[in-house]
Design a protein around this motif. Structure first.
Motif, PDB file in Angstrom:
ATOM      1  N   ILE A 179      -0.229   5.423  -7.009  1.00 38.66           N
ATOM      2  CA  ILE A 179       1.195   5.132  -6.829  1.00 38.66           C
ATOM      3  C   ILE A 179       1.530   3.743  -7.343  1.00 38.66           C
ATOM      4  CG2 ILE A 179       2.975   4.679  -5.088  1.00 38.66           C
ATOM      5  CD1 ILE A 179       1.564   6.937  -3.412  1.00 38.66           C
ATOM      6  N   MET A 232       3.849   2.551 -10.430  1.00 42.80           N
ATOM      7  CA  MET A 232       4.989   1.691 -10.137  1.00 42.80           C
ATOM      8  C   MET A 232       5.030   0.498 -11.080  1.00 42.80           C
ATOM      9  SD  MET A 232       5.829  -0.450  -6.651  1.00 42.80           S
ATOM     10  CE  MET A 232       5.586   0.964  -5.598  1.00 42.80           C
ATOM     11  N   HIS A 276      -2.781   5.482  -2.963  1.00 43.84           N
ATOM     12  CA  HIS A 276      -1.969   4.278  -3.150  1.00 43.84           C
ATOM     13  C   HIS A 276      -2.288   3.601  -4.479  1.00 43.84           C
ATOM     14  CE1 HIS A 276      -0.991   4.054   1.321  1.00 43.84           C
ATOM     15  NE2 HIS A 276       0.165   4.062   0.699  1.00 43.84           N
TER      16      HIS A 276
END
Length: 66
Positions: free
Chosen positions: A45, A49, A42
């Motif tokens: 990610i 992002m 995460h």
């Protein structure tokens, strides 16, 4: 459990800053296992992002100032 992303944009003199916060409220041992097993993926990610959001915002800003 519950999960959500929070974004905060702060206007500075010559630029804006965007801050992203990921929140997770695990339920039970399964939720905690999920959190710890996927913590590092995460991180990657969410880092990607926020970089992409910044790139797109810069493109839009360049278009709007021309």
């Amino acid at each position: 459990g519950r999960a959500w992303l929070q974004f905060e944009i702060t206007q500075k003199e010559s630029h804006s800053e965007i801050h992203q916060t990921a929140l997770f409220d695990p339920v039970g041992i399964t939720g905690l296992l999920y959190w710890y097993l996927l913590y590092f993926p995460h991180q990657l990610i969410f880092k990607g992002m926020i970089k992409e959001i910044g790139k797109r915002a810069e493109k839009i800003s360049a278009i709007n100032t021309n």
